[in-house]
Scaffold this motif. Structure first.
Motif, PDB file in Angstrom:
ATOM      1  N   ASP A   1      42.412 -56.357  42.664  1.00  0.00           N
ATOM      2  CA  ASP A   1      41.671 -56.494  41.512  1.00  0.00           C
ATOM      3  C   ASP A   1      42.338 -56.227  40.049  1.00  0.00           C
ATOM      4  OD1 ASP A   1      38.757 -57.939  40.282  1.00  0.00           O
ATOM      5  OD2 ASP A   1      37.993 -56.827  42.167  1.00  0.00           O
ATOM      6  N   TYR A   2      42.485 -57.079  39.085  1.00  0.00           N
ATOM      7  CA  TYR A   2      42.351 -57.330  38.033  1.00  0.00           C
ATOM      8  C   TYR A   2      40.903 -56.869  37.760  1.00  0.00           C
ATOM      9  CZ  TYR A   2      47.836 -57.270  38.261  1.00  0.00           C
ATOM     10  OH  TYR A   2      48.891 -57.759  38.418  1.00  0.00           O
ATOM     11  N   ASP A   3      40.265 -57.706  37.634  1.00  0.00           N
ATOM     12  CA  ASP A   3      38.879 -57.084  36.659  1.00  0.00           C
ATOM     13  C   ASP A   3      38.352 -56.390  36.970  1.00  0.00           C
ATOM     14  OD1 ASP A   3      39.374 -59.930  36.075  1.00  0.00           O
ATOM     15  OD2 ASP A   3      37.946 -60.535  37.319  1.00  0.00           O
ATOM     16  N   ALA A   4      38.508 -55.462  38.015  1.00  0.00           N
ATOM     17  CA  ALA A   4      38.161 -53.663  38.677  1.00  0.00           C
ATOM     18  C   ALA A   4      38.489 -52.728  37.639  1.00  0.00           C
ATOM     19  CB  ALA A   4      38.425 -53.368  39.815  1.00  0.00           C
ATOM     20  N   LEU A   5      39.760 -53.180  37.369  1.00  0.00           N
ATOM     21  CA  LEU A   5      40.780 -52.292  37.159  1.00  0.00           C
ATOM     22  C   LEU A   5      40.472 -52.574  35.667  1.00  0.00           C
ATOM     23  CD1 LEU A   5      43.474 -50.086  36.954  1.00  0.00           C
ATOM     24  CD2 LEU A   5      44.587 -51.731  37.184  1.00  0.00           C
ATOM     25  N   ASN A   6      40.662 -53.238  34.845  1.00  0.00           N
ATOM     26  CA  ASN A   6      40.499 -53.433  33.633  1.00  0.00           C
ATOM     27  C   ASN A   6      38.374 -52.318  33.285  1.00  0.00           C
ATOM     28  OD1 ASN A   6      42.593 -54.348  31.976  1.00  0.00           O
ATOM     29  ND2 ASN A   6      42.029 -56.450  32.981  1.00  0.00           N
ATOM     30  N   ASP A   7      37.976 -53.088  33.759  1.00  0.00           N
ATOM     31  CA  ASP A   7      36.289 -52.385  33.800  1.00  0.00           C
ATOM     32  C   ASP A   7      36.289 -51.420  33.694  1.00  0.00           C
ATOM     33  OD1 ASP A   7      35.818 -55.257  33.505  1.00  0.00           O
ATOM     34  OD2 ASP A   7      34.634 -54.925  35.928  1.00  0.00           O
ATOM     35  N   VAL A   8      37.615 -50.597  34.404  1.00  0.00           N
ATOM     36  CA  VAL A   8      37.681 -48.953  34.928  1.00  0.00           C
ATOM     37  C   VAL A   8      38.209 -48.128  33.257  1.00  0.00           C
ATOM     38  CG1 VAL A   8      38.777 -47.121  36.446  1.00  0.00           C
ATOM     39  CG2 VAL A   8      37.648 -48.587  37.372  1.00  0.00           C
ATOM     40  N   LEU A   9      39.113 -49.079  33.424  1.00  0.00           N
ATOM     41  CA  LEU A   9      40.295 -48.705  31.666  1.00  0.00           C
ATOM     42  C   LEU A   9      39.648 -48.775  30.543  1.00  0.00           C
ATOM     43  CD1 LEU A   9      43.541 -49.805  33.414  1.00  0.00           C
ATOM     44  CD2 LEU A   9      42.981 -47.638  33.128  1.00  0.00           C
ATOM     45  N   ARG A  10      38.062 -50.030  30.255  1.00  0.00           N
ATOM     46  CA  ARG A  10      38.114 -50.281  29.024  1.00  0.00           C
ATOM     47  C   ARG A  10      36.720 -48.758  28.733  1.00  0.00           C
ATOM     48  NH1 ARG A  10      34.721 -54.273  31.198  1.00  0.00           N
ATOM     49  NH2 ARG A  10      36.757 -55.492  30.653  1.00  0.00           N
ATOM     50  N   PRO A  11      36.590 -47.924  29.136  1.00  0.00           N
ATOM     51  CA  PRO A  11      35.583 -47.317  28.391  1.00  0.00           C
ATOM     52  C   PRO A  11      36.697 -46.071  27.830  1.00  0.00           C
ATOM     53  CG  PRO A  11      34.963 -46.960  30.930  1.00  0.00           C
ATOM     54  CD  PRO A  11      35.472 -48.288  30.381  1.00  0.00           C
ATOM     55  N   TRP A  12      37.985 -45.759  28.717  1.00  0.00           N
ATOM     56  CA  TRP A  12      39.174 -45.410  28.055  1.00  0.00           C
ATOM     57  C   TRP A  12      39.646 -44.829  26.758  1.00  0.00           C
ATOM     58  CZ3 TRP A  12      40.169 -43.985  34.498  1.00  0.00           C
ATOM     59  CH2 TRP A  12      39.201 -43.042  35.186  1.00  0.00           C
ATOM     60  N   ARG A  13      39.498 -46.438  27.638  1.00  0.00           N
ATOM     61  CA  ARG A  13      40.873 -47.195  26.059  1.00  0.00           C
ATOM     62  C   ARG A  13      40.342 -47.160  25.050  1.00  0.00           C
ATOM     63  NH1 ARG A  13      44.727 -52.550  27.683  1.00  0.00           N
ATOM     64  NH2 ARG A  13      45.186 -51.774  26.502  1.00  0.00           N
ATOM     65  N   GLU A  14      38.521 -47.631  24.751  1.00  0.00           N
ATOM     66  CA  GLU A  14      37.677 -47.074  24.115  1.00  0.00           C
ATOM     67  C   GLU A  14      38.357 -46.116  23.267  1.00  0.00           C
ATOM     68  OE1 GLU A  14      34.141 -49.025  25.237  1.00  0.00           O
ATOM     69  OE2 GLU A  14      34.511 -50.590  25.573  1.00  0.00           O
ATOM     70  N   ARG A  15      38.061 -45.033  24.065  1.00  0.00           N
ATOM     71  CA  ARG A  15      37.822 -43.303  24.014  1.00  0.00           C
ATOM     72  C   ARG A  15      39.434 -43.126  23.195  1.00  0.00           C
ATOM     73  NH1 ARG A  15      35.957 -39.443  27.799  1.00  0.00           N
ATOM     74  NH2 ARG A  15      36.383 -38.380  26.388  1.00  0.00           N
ATOM     75  N   GLY A  16      39.963 -44.242  23.191  1.00  0.00           N
ATOM     76  CA  GLY A  16      41.595 -44.086  22.620  1.00  0.00           C
ATOM     77  C   GLY A  16      42.718 -43.051  23.492  1.00  0.00           C
ATOM     78  N   MET A  17      42.433 -43.871  25.018  1.00  0.00           N
ATOM     79  CA  MET A  17      43.371 -43.465  26.488  1.00  0.00           C
ATOM     80  C   MET A  17      44.515 -44.630  25.841  1.00  0.00           C
ATOM     81  SD  MET A  17      43.113 -43.324  30.052  1.00  0.00           S
ATOM     82  CE  MET A  17      42.632 -42.323  30.470  1.00  0.00           C
ATOM     83  N   ARG A  18      45.802 -44.374  26.411  1.00  0.00           N
ATOM     84  CA  ARG A  18      46.763 -46.041  25.586  1.00  0.00           C
ATOM     85  C   ARG A  18      47.368 -45.946  27.064  1.00  0.00           C
ATOM     86  NH1 ARG A  18      49.623 -43.735  20.496  1.00  0.00           N
ATOM     87  NH2 ARG A  18      49.237 -41.917  21.508  1.00  0.00           N
ATOM     88  N   ILE A  19      47.606 -46.952  27.507  1.00  0.00           N
ATOM     89  CA  ILE A  19      48.307 -47.784  28.636  1.00  0.00           C
ATOM     90  C   ILE A  19      49.992 -48.493  28.230  1.00  0.00           C
ATOM     91  CG2 ILE A  19      47.929 -49.547  30.603  1.00  0.00           C
ATOM     92  CD1 ILE A  19      45.933 -47.376  30.779  1.00  0.00           C
ATOM     93  N   ALA A  20      50.472 -47.820  29.146  1.00  0.00           N
ATOM     94  CA  ALA A  20      52.351 -48.476  29.222  1.00  0.00           C
ATOM     95  C   ALA A  20      52.365 -49.243  31.067  1.00  0.00           C
ATOM     96  CB  ALA A  20      53.264 -47.449  28.944  1.00  0.00           C
ATOM     97  N   VAL A  21      53.367 -50.202  31.079  1.00  0.00           N
ATOM     98  CA  VAL A  21      53.613 -51.217  31.977  1.00  0.00           C
ATOM     99  C   VAL A  21      55.114 -50.299  32.687  1.00  0.00           C
ATOM    100  CG1 VAL A  21      54.168 -52.985  32.938  1.00  0.00           C
ATOM    101  CG2 VAL A  21      51.583 -52.694  32.019  1.00  0.00           C
ATOM    102  N   ASP A  22      55.083 -50.679  33.371  1.00  0.00           N
ATOM    103  CA  ASP A  22      56.269 -49.258  33.555  1.00  0.00           C
ATOM    104  C   ASP A  22      57.255 -50.298  34.018  1.00  0.00           C
ATOM    105  OD1 ASP A  22      58.530 -46.993  33.650  1.00  0.00           O
ATOM    106  OD2 ASP A  22      57.573 -46.368  35.768  1.00  0.00           O
ATOM    107  N   ASP A  23      58.532 -50.171  34.154  1.00  0.00           N
ATOM    108  CA  ASP A  23      59.642 -50.776  34.633  1.00  0.00           C
ATOM    109  C   ASP A  23      59.178 -52.446  34.883  1.00  0.00           C
ATOM    110  OD1 ASP A  23      60.309 -49.146  36.232  1.00  0.00           O
ATOM    111  OD2 ASP A  23      58.642 -49.027  37.923  1.00  0.00           O
ATOM    112  N   ALA A  24      59.217 -52.849  33.743  1.00  0.00           N
ATOM    113  CA  ALA A  24      59.565 -54.330  33.052  1.00  0.00           C
ATOM    114  C   ALA A  24      59.925 -54.771  32.949  1.00  0.00           C
ATOM    115  CB  ALA A  24      58.763 -54.238  31.528  1.00  0.00           C
ATOM    116  N   GLY A  25      60.597 -55.750  33.197  1.00  0.00           N
ATOM    117  CA  GLY A  25      62.079 -56.535  33.705  1.00  0.00           C
ATOM    118  C   GLY A  25      62.806 -56.621  34.850  1.00  0.00           C
ATOM    119  N   ALA A  26      61.783 -55.613  36.003  1.00  0.00           N
ATOM    120  CA  ALA A  26      62.471 -55.429  37.315  1.00  0.00           C
ATOM    121  C   ALA A  26      61.330 -56.277  38.198  1.00  0.00           C
ATOM    122  CB  ALA A  26      61.879 -53.885  37.646  1.00  0.00           C
ATOM    123  N   GLY A  27      60.984 -56.841  37.745  1.00  0.00           N
ATOM    124  CA  GLY A  27      60.582 -57.901  38.798  1.00  0.00           C
ATOM    125  C   GLY A  27      58.732 -58.035  38.315  1.00  0.00           C
TER     126      GLY A  27
END
Length: 738
Positions: free
Chosen positions: A615-641
């Motif tokens: 559920d990406y919507d649920a994951l984004n809902d959890v991340l949203r307030p943290w990202r608003e406070r400055g937390m950054r997100i990285a997607v690992d292993d791009a290009g592997a699949g």
């Protein structure tokens, strides 16, 4: 025909059925030109054939279920519905077995008795066991396997000149290079003083050659010279012969390196060994050096940036764009649905075999009972029934007045067509209690000969058609049942073993942590660090720890402990801290409690592709307030699949991390450069930055700079270790993690 016989796929009638839609049932082969010319039917006198594809529940082709008869069978087509149903069950079961066998390889973690104390790798004893086990697997599933051996050149001279400590350092470094390059399913061992072996399941000689080239370059970069040899498993000789062939080739390589002009191809062959032709491996886990295919993409003007990246990734991986689910035949889907409807619940592997036994013998009940040691009781382990019976799974009952006890004691026949005509069966109360009219049962034994229990089938009415051959069918199914029982029991033992390891680890403070710097590629300034978990020497790689912990039900606990230990350096850190967190842990309340009070601007969460996001919507809902406070997100292993690309498109991360498999050798691979360049351009369009992982050479660094990749990490730039002085600060106090 005989066990282990290999035929070209294109020459088989199975190919005609699967690829060209030829009839599954042929009543008379003389009426079928294609069947008559098939080598699979020319090997013996075959006049009637039934051939149904074996597919896993997700549609992957696994093999075929074939029946043949020496005389024509005019009504053979009427058996197809039952055979398709059996094929669906066998396909589900075979897929389960293959997955379990692969997990068994990943979970192999030799204890001290099987571990080389210097390098932490498996030792010769463990190597011998692994070779035998994999040879049996390969023979059973007709899969490929390869052996690679290497010998360090000049180790004796190093020991004599610089001392054994320097020689030990060479061995330890070689072990680290091998462990870092190989897949989780590969088996790496130190099999002699200066000799190492790698067992690679489901691998062709061509793929093993790619691995050998990589290892040679990596060891040379580490200042180590080694000689190599490769052996491919053949069905008529097995893996021991492949090991011998690899050893011969390695010795020839050593002589050649020493100046003896002996071409590699003149290495003395082992009797029965042949140099295998390259095989198609597109459905197997790739190493590197993927197959090059004709670029069929539309122009960049016709597709979006995301589509272009996806197409480039497909070209790089040599993947097929056809959805495997679309390849499932309608009959196969109906068979799976029918099985699910009959059973009314998700089958376990043993249940699937019991269902198969019940259907094959035309019975109403199939039952697996186990004897509980010396307690004089029997436990209902598995039960499949189409009629009501007064038994439930897990039930304990006295064993004395049971068919199972009578059969194992030799007092009762294994096949009883009519219990009313059998004096012993007629006199037993259980016959009336369970309403047994006909019965077939066989004892089951462990591999060491110990009695385990019985596999029984029965119906409420008599069946005079039952014969001794039905007991043979049940015995054959019982052998497979015991294989699966042993596998399931081993899985349970492994779970308890992992829990004990976790207890010891947590008592000592949890996973250790080292930090690998992230550099700006222009100027090579350090901008942050990635926290990497470390575990006791010789106890397994970090990915094995996390996988085993998740399987044992303590994955969240281990991951939180790793994050907690990594966060302790925040008060001293200058720059950002990257921590690897699974999507499942991210949405857990425990993780929220851990980070909520911290300075989130200093934290980068790295989301890997190795766990599906439900559920990406649920994951984004959890991340949203943290990202608003400055937390950054990285997607690992791009290009592997493609899972990582879905993460990118849905999470819109601050950083996209290029997988090491894409970075390694990018200076010599146009396809890798194309994909990395597309990712860099795409990242710029969505406001993200790219971090290249695993930069090992100056040439790779130069290419990445030219592609406008902003950041990178890898051994060419810096090694993992304690927090470096330049990343420390002394003027700010940050709260400790909760």
């Amino acid at each position: 025909m005989h066990d282990g016989l290999t035929l070209p796929w294109a020459d088989s009638y199975c190919c005609q059925v699967v690829d060209w839609g030829r009839p599954e049932a042929v009543p008379d082969s003389s009426d079928s030109f294609l069947l008559a010319r098939s080598p699979s039917t020319q090997l013996s006198t075959v006049r009637a054939v039934v051939m149904v594809a074996l597919r896993s529940p997700d549609g992957k082709m696994l093999g075929a279920l074939m029946g043949a008869h020496s005389t024509p069978v005019p009504d053979v087509e009427r058996h197809l519905p039952a055979i398709r149903r059996q094929a669906a069950l066998l396909g589900a079961l075979l897929r389960h077995e293959l997955s379990a066998q692969q997990e068994s390889r990943r979970e192999q973690n030799p204890d001290a008795e099987f571990t080389d104390l210097l390098t932490g790798l498996a030792n010769r004893r463990a190597w011998d066991d692994a070779l035998r086990a994999e040879d049996a697997r390969a023979a059973r599933y007709a899969s490929s396997a390869a052996v690679l051996v290497l010998d360090i050149d000049g180790l004796r001279r190093v020991n004599a000149g610089a001392g054994h400590t320097s020689g030990d350092d060479l061995l330890i470094t070689t072990a680290a290079v091998l462990s870092g390059r190989m897949r989780s399913v590969d088996f790496v061992a130190r099999i002699g003083g200066d000799e190492f072996g790698v067992l690679m399941p489901e691998t062709t000689a061509e793929e093993a050659g790619t691995v050998m080239g990589d290892l040679r370059k990596m060891l040379t970069s580490a200042g180590i010279s080694a000689s190599f040899g490769i052996g491919q498993r053949r069905s008529n000789t097995g893996l021991p012969a492949a090991w011998r062939a690899a050893d011969v080739e390695m010795y020839a390589d050593k002589l050649q390196a020493a100046g003896r002009r002996i071409p590699r191809q003149t290495a003395v062959p082992v009797e029965g060994e042949e140099r295998p032709a390259p095989a198609d491996q597109k459905d197997k886990e790739p190493y590197t050096g993927p197959e090059r295919r004709k670029d069929r993409r539309r122009s960049a003007e016709e597709i979006t940036a995301a589509e272009e990246i996806e197409a480039a990734a497909a070209a790089l991986a040599g993947s097929n764009s056809i959805d495997p689910g679309e390849q499932i035949e309608k009959e196969g889907q109906e068979a799976v649905v029918a099985v699910a409807a009959v059973l009314g619940r998700r089958l376990t592997s043993v249940d699937a075999l019991l269902q198969l036994a019940k259907d094959q013998l035309g019975m109403e009940v199939a039952f697996l009972g186990t004897f509980e040691g010396t307690t004089g009781q029997q436990r209902v382990r598995n039960l499949i029934a189409s009629v009501a019976v007064p038994l439930v799974v897990g039930q304990l009952q006295p064993v004395d007045d049971t068919y199972c006890k009578a059969i194992t004691d030799g007092r009762m026949q294994v096949v009883i067509p009519d219990t009313a005509k059998d004096p012993l069966a007629r006199a037993m109360a259980v016959t009336r209690d369970l309403n047994i009219g006909s019965h077939v049962g066989v004892p089951l034994h462990r591999r060491d000969g110990r009695l385990y229990g019985t596999l029984c089938t029965w119906s409420t009415g008599p069946d005079e058609a039952l014969r001794e051959r039905d007991a043979d069918v049940l015995r054959a199914i019982g052998n497979v049942v015991m294989d699966l029982v042993d596998m399931e029991d081993r899985t349970e033992r492994d779970r308890h073993k992992m829990l004990d390891r976790m207890d010891r680890l947590m008592a000592n403070g949890g996973p250790g942590v080292v930090f690998q710097a992230v550099h700006a590629l222009e100027g090579l300034d350090t901008v942050g660090v990635e926290a990497l978990s470390r575990f006791p020497v010789g106890s397994g790689r970090p990915d094995e720890w996390f996988t085993s912990a998740t399987r044992a039900g303590v994955g969240l606990e281990l991951e939180l402990a790793a994050v907690r230990n990594a966060l302790t350096i925040l008060p001293a850190l200058r720059g950002f801290l990257g921590i690897n967190v699974s999507p499942r842990t991210l949405v857990s309340p425990a993780f929220g409690r851990l980070v909520t009070k911290l300075p989130l601007k200093s934290i980068v969460i790295e989301v890997t592709e190795h766990e599906a996001v439900d559920d990406y919507d649920a994951l984004n809902d959890v991340l949203r307030p943290w990202r608003e406070r400055g937390m950054r997100i990285a997607v690992d292993d791009a290009g592997a699949g493609f899972a990582s690309m879905r993460h990118v498109l849905t999470l819109v991360p601050d950083f996209i991390k290029l997988d090491i498999s894409l970075v390694r050798g990018i200076d010599t691979d146009p396809a890798k450069r194309a994909l990395a360049g597309a990712l860099a351009a795409f990242a710029q369009k969505i406001g993200s930055s790219v971090i290249a992982e695993g930069i090992e050479t100056a040439a790779e660094l130069s290419v990445l700079r030219g592609l406008k990749v902003e950041f990178g990490q890898g051994y060419h730039l810096s090694l993992p270790g304690p927090l470096a002085d330049e990343m420390r600060k002394d003027d700010e106090v940050v709260p400790e993690p909760a």
